[in-house]
Design a protein around this motif. Structure first.
Motif, PDB file in Angstrom:
ATOM      1  N   VAL A  70      91.151  25.846  52.907  1.00 58.89           N
ATOM      2  CA  VAL A  70      90.467  26.929  52.190  1.00 58.89           C
ATOM      3  C   VAL A  70      90.708  26.799  50.686  1.00 58.89           C
ATOM      4  O   VAL A  70      89.773  26.912  49.871  1.00 58.89           O
ATOM      5  CB  VAL A  70      90.930  28.301  52.711  1.00 58.89           C
ATOM      6  CG1 VAL A  70      90.454  29.411  51.781  1.00 58.89           C
ATOM      7  CG2 VAL A  70      90.413  28.531  54.115  1.00 58.89           C
ATOM      8  N   LEU A  74      87.578  25.905  48.217  1.00 60.49           N
ATOM      9  CA  LEU A  74      87.163  26.820  47.147  1.00 60.49           C
ATOM     10  C   LEU A  74      87.270  26.151  45.776  1.00 60.49           C
ATOM     11  O   LEU A  74      86.391  26.309  44.917  1.00 60.49           O
ATOM     12  CB  LEU A  74      88.020  28.085  47.182  1.00 60.49           C
ATOM     13  CG  LEU A  74      87.819  29.017  48.382  1.00 60.49           C
ATOM     14  CD1 LEU A  74      88.846  30.147  48.364  1.00 60.49           C
ATOM     15  CD2 LEU A  74      86.404  29.598  48.373  1.00 60.49           C
ATOM     16  N   THR A  75      88.345  25.413  45.578  1.00 58.14           N
ATOM     17  CA  THR A  75      88.552  24.745  44.290  1.00 58.14           C
ATOM     18  C   THR A  75      87.438  23.746  44.002  1.00 58.14           C
ATOM     19  O   THR A  75      86.853  23.730  42.910  1.00 58.14           O
ATOM     20  CB  THR A  75      89.915  24.033  44.281  1.00 58.14           C
ATOM     21  OG1 THR A  75      90.946  24.972  44.592  1.00 58.14           O
ATOM     22  CG2 THR A  75      90.191  23.404  42.936  1.00 58.14           C
ATOM     23  N   GLY A  77      84.497  23.656  45.377  1.00 55.37           N
ATOM     24  CA  GLY A  77      83.223  24.358  45.280  1.00 55.37           C
ATOM     25  C   GLY A  77      82.952  24.891  43.887  1.00 55.37           C
ATOM     26  O   GLY A  77      81.822  24.814  43.378  1.00 55.37           O
ATOM     27  N   MET A  78      83.997  25.439  43.231  1.00 55.07           N
ATOM     28  CA  MET A  78      83.807  25.993  41.892  1.00 55.07           C
ATOM     29  C   MET A  78      83.550  24.902  40.849  1.00 55.07           C
ATOM     30  O   MET A  78      82.996  25.166  39.789  1.00 55.07           O
ATOM     31  CB  MET A  78      85.033  26.826  41.504  1.00 55.07           C
ATOM     32  CG  MET A  78      85.087  28.171  42.233  1.00 55.07           C
ATOM     33  SD  MET A  78      86.436  29.237  41.688  1.00 55.07           S
ATOM     34  CE  MET A  78      87.821  28.463  42.503  1.00 55.07           C
ATOM     35  N   ILE A 400      84.083  24.908  53.713  1.00 56.29           N
ATOM     36  CA  ILE A 400      84.383  25.969  52.738  1.00 56.29           C
ATOM     37  C   ILE A 400      83.620  25.705  51.441  1.00 56.29           C
ATOM     38  O   ILE A 400      83.046  26.632  50.839  1.00 56.29           O
ATOM     39  CB  ILE A 400      85.899  26.042  52.469  1.00 56.29           C
ATOM     40  CG1 ILE A 400      86.674  26.166  53.800  1.00 56.29           C
ATOM     41  CG2 ILE A 400      86.216  27.191  51.538  1.00 56.29           C
ATOM     42  CD1 ILE A 400      86.330  27.397  54.594  1.00 56.29           C
ATOM     43  N   THR A 401      83.596  24.427  51.016  1.00 51.83           N
ATOM     44  CA  THR A 401      82.856  24.083  49.799  1.00 51.83           C
ATOM     45  C   THR A 401      81.371  24.376  49.971  1.00 51.83           C
ATOM     46  O   THR A 401      80.707  24.872  49.042  1.00 51.83           O
ATOM     47  CB  THR A 401      83.072  22.598  49.456  1.00 51.83           C
ATOM     48  OG1 THR A 401      84.464  22.334  49.316  1.00 51.83           O
ATOM     49  CG2 THR A 401      82.368  22.232  48.161  1.00 51.83           C
ATOM     50  N   VAL A 404      80.666  27.982  49.403  1.00 53.20           N
ATOM     51  CA  VAL A 404      80.647  28.322  47.979  1.00 53.20           C
ATOM     52  C   VAL A 404      79.297  27.952  47.366  1.00 53.20           C
ATOM     53  O   VAL A 404      78.701  28.728  46.599  1.00 53.20           O
ATOM     54  CB  VAL A 404      81.789  27.598  47.240  1.00 53.20           C
ATOM     55  CG1 VAL A 404      81.684  27.836  45.732  1.00 53.20           C
ATOM     56  CG2 VAL A 404      83.144  28.061  47.753  1.00 53.20           C
TER      57      VAL A 404
END
Length: 750
Positions: A70, A74-75, A77-78, A400-401, A404
């Motif tokens: 996760v 998330l990292t 993806g941003m 997860i990516t 995002v």
């Protein structure tokens, strides 16, 4: 004899089946030893299961893995959202297409991946290639297809090709492109991308930024007086990106306990800087639209929300024909960059990737991605490094990516309207600059192999002064040419003996080293040559058709320079001398005296410890070398072979008449005749063709003592010979081969 027996006998005579058969490996033996022959069904099932590596780890998924995935997802993806839109700008496509490629890449890859670290999506080099492909097609067929259709078709075709390569297990083809060649065109491409984005960073327009890199740089310098207000956003963003990264690096070293905090601050710098620039652009431009609907700086404006282009790919056969010439370079970049990145992170994190499965993953990702309107996607080095440092545990972080990216597509597109294009150029330059090879890396190429450094430099220069396509082709062709040169001109050495002793140990042993100084052994050590009349040679490459003539010439020339000619040519009439080797003039006693001072040729010892393959042309060349050496010596010469690595090499040597201890006259002189010679002389012995009677009814190469020793040793207790006694001139190691050759030389002189 029955009719069947006569037919078999007649057939054996036609094909030249030997009367004395030495047991060698057969096709039946090879098939029976193959692991696929015993249980093919199990291998088929294993192959099908291997297509979905997710089944190997998903059943063991746990909460600890989920936490790491996760955070990493998330990292990445941003970072991926702003990079995806930026790289779409390089590809000359609307920004949403970068998000489509980002979403499909990270989502599909996790089901087929053998690497937990690699992140799939838009990358700079592939985006530059897509822009050049679009330009090429549009120049040839103006206005017939739009950019997104060309890019989507390219993704489908390249993905299908790479998928086929992976399914056929042809991933080893990638290994023919070495690391310096990859680094060369990556460096050249990075310089090209940076040069192409500087005009956007400064707001300079009026020329083609997709042309040759050197022309883009020249035109950019000429256009500096035309710099617009966009530079305020572009330069500010670029300085901010580097300032945050440098500051975080310094602070993490000064405060190691807070290193992870500074790491995530550095990771989020792209999103943070782009957010600030977007707010600034909104504040400045929202009330400054002119009558033509233009803003004072270039901004993205409308970005369609959601997945609006999900459909069956529109593959136009005429478009495929127009793309045909560009497919090789696009496919090479697609698979090469990904394999290089996945192998790198596999080595770094202690696991092994499957190149064929990675190609399948890339192929499926791009083939399916074409249904979403995505353009070609492959592995990204910067995002993969980020994913690895963020503590990713499994490929599931890609899901997860993807979440995002899809949230950004459906919920944030109104905010994308105000993103300044100069800010995206700053993000691109900041990300791509890291692809340029560092001075230390370039110097390491020079230290390891100066020739490969030249290939690296050629790839960079051709990419800059021509195109990325030509840069790739030059680097690959130069690498293959170097490989062929190394195969065709292998290293080899004539060996001598040195006695060495282990420190603090009274025991000593003989080792064989090159007679000439080779830059490896101590030049002050005295090297003893073998017994006169014996030469020892080691070839340091497989013995194949490109290099067999080299070995032939090396052996024959050395023999003629260092051993005695068997026939006194000074007493032979001129009419009886060969046209190409007339020898000394009649009565030239001085030359004959020099010849008589040389030792008689007795044996050649070939060290096969570095030879893993041999072919028909090489065997014929070895037969030719034996014939030339025996013609020079005017007597039979023994050929000993040490450390044969493969039963197929042994089979080939036996077929050429080597190893069995018989004189060469008993075997055919041509095993690979291009045009068969059919005048009735083909099966006669060499000594009969020369009209030279044999010296003795017993062959010098009879190997009687060797065979007798083997039979005696096999009769002692339960011991058996390691090698077959049918081939006494094949030896277990070089010491045994030289000892046998030298003992034969001593017997022949007494």
């Amino acid at each position: 004899m029955s009719k069947t027996g006569k037919a078999k006998q007649f057939g054996k005579q036609i094909i030249g089946y030997p009367d004395e058969v030495v047991p060698v490996i057969s096709i039946k033996d090879y098939v029976s030893q193959s692991e696929y022959a015993h249980n093919p069904g199990r291998h088929i099932v294993s192959y099908l299961v291997s297509l979905f590596p997710i089944f190997g780890w998903i059943t063991r998924y746990n909460l600890g893995w989920l936490t790491g995935d996760v955070i990493a997802g998330l990292t990445v993806g941003m970072v991926l959202v702003p990079q995806g839109m930026s790289y779409a700008q390089i590809a000359t496509l609307p920004p949403e297409y970068g998000l489509y490629s980002s979403f499909v890449g990270v989502l599909i890859y996790c089901f087929f991946a053998t690497s937990k670290d690699v992140s799939i999506g838009p990358v700079a080099v592939m985006s530059l290639t897509v822009s050049q492909v679009i330009k090429h097609v549009d120049d040839a067929h103006p206005g017939q297809w739009d950019g997104p259709q060309i890019a989507t078709t390219l993704a489908f075709i390249c993905g299908f090709i790479v998928l086929g390569i992976g399914l056929l297990r042809l991933g080893w083809l990638v290994e023919f492109i070495p690391a310096p060649a990859v680094s060369g065109f990556m460096t050249g491409s990075a310089i090209s991308i940076v040069a192409g984005q500087v005009p956007g960073l400064m707001g300079i327009s009026g020329f083609d930024t997709r042309g040759a890199t050197y022309m883009v740089i020249i035109n950019t310098l000429k256009g500096l007086p035309r710099t617009t207000l966009d530079a305020a956003w572009g330069l500010t963003g670029l300085v901010a990106l580097y300032s945050i990264r440098i500051a975080c690096d310094i602070l993490s070293k000064r405060f190691p306990s807070r290193a992870r905090v500074f790491f995530f601050i550095s990771v989020l710098r792209n999103a943070f800087v782009l957010l600030i620039l977007t707010i600034a652009a909104w504040l400045y431009t929202r009330h400054r639209i002119n009558a033509k609907g233009k803003y004072p700086i270039s901004i993205l404006q409308e970005v369609p929300s959601g997945l609006r282009h999900v459909k069956q790919p529109d593959i136009d056969p005429e478009l495929v024909s127009a793309l045909a010439g560009q497919l090789p370079v696009a496919t090479i970049i697609l698979l090469l960059e990904h394999i290089a990145i996945s192998k790198s992170f596999g080595r770094l994190n202690g696991y092994k990737i499957n190149p064929n499965q990675e190609l399948i993953a890339i192929g499926v990702t791009n083939t399916v991605g074409s249904c979403f309107g995505a353009y070609p996607a492959t592995g990204s080095f910067s995002r993969s490094a980020l994913k690895s440092k963020s503590g990713v545990r499994t490929p599931a972080a890609g899901i997860i990516t993807a979440i995002v990216v899809i949230v950004a597509l459906y919920g944030l597109t109104p905010a994308f309207f105000w993103i300044p294009k100069a800010g995206l150029s700053a993000v691109i330059i900041h990300a791509v600059a890291d692809l340029v090879a560092s001075p230390s890396q370039v110097y390491s190429y020079w230290r390891v192999s100066p020739l490969e450094f030249v290939i690296w430099a050629a790839a960079v220069l051709v990419t800059i002064f021509s195109s990325i396509e030509n840069g790739i082709y030059v680097s690959i062709c130069a690498s293959l040419a170097l490989l062929l040169i190394r195969i065709a001109h292998p290293r080899g050495a004539f060996l001598g003996k040195v006695r060495v002793r282990v420190e603090d140990n009274k025991e000593s042993r003989e080792v064989f080293v090159p007679l000439k100084k080779d830059g490896v052994t101590n030049e002050h050590i005295q090297i003893l040559p073998p017994t006169p009349g014996v030469i020892v040679y080691r070839l340091e490459e497989s013995y194949l058709y490109p290099n067999c003539s080299h070995l032939n010439s090396t052996l024959v020339d050395y023999v003629k320079e260092n051993t005695r000619r068997g026939k006194d040519m000074s007493s032979v009439k001129l009419s009886d001398r060969p046209w190409n080797d007339p020898g000394p003039k009649r009565g030239a006693t001085d030359l004959q005296a020099l010849n008589n001072a040389l030792p008689l040729m007795h044996a050649v010892v070939l060290d096969f410890s570095s030879i893993s393959q041999i072919d028909t042309t090489a065997i014929q060349s070895l037969i030719d070398a034996r014939n030339e050496i025996e013609r020079w010596a005017d007597r039979p010469v023994e050929f000993h072979f040490a450390t044969i690595l493969s039963p197929w090499i042994r089979r080939a040597l036996v077929a050429g008449g080597f190893g069995m201890g018989h004189a060469s006259g008993r075997f055919t002189q041509e095993i690979a005749a291009v045009v068969p010679y059919r005048d009735g002389l083909r099966d006669r012995r060499l000594d009969e063709l020369r009209h030279v009677p044999t010296e003795s009814p017993v062959d010098i190469e009879s190997g009687g003592d060797l065979k007798r020793e083997a039979s005696i040793s096999s009769a002692l207790g339960d011991y058996e010979p390691l090698l077959s006694s049918d081939t006494p001139f094949f030896h277990l190691d070089l010491h045994a081969a030289v000892r046998a050759a030298e003992s034969g030389a001593v017997r022949s002189t007494t």
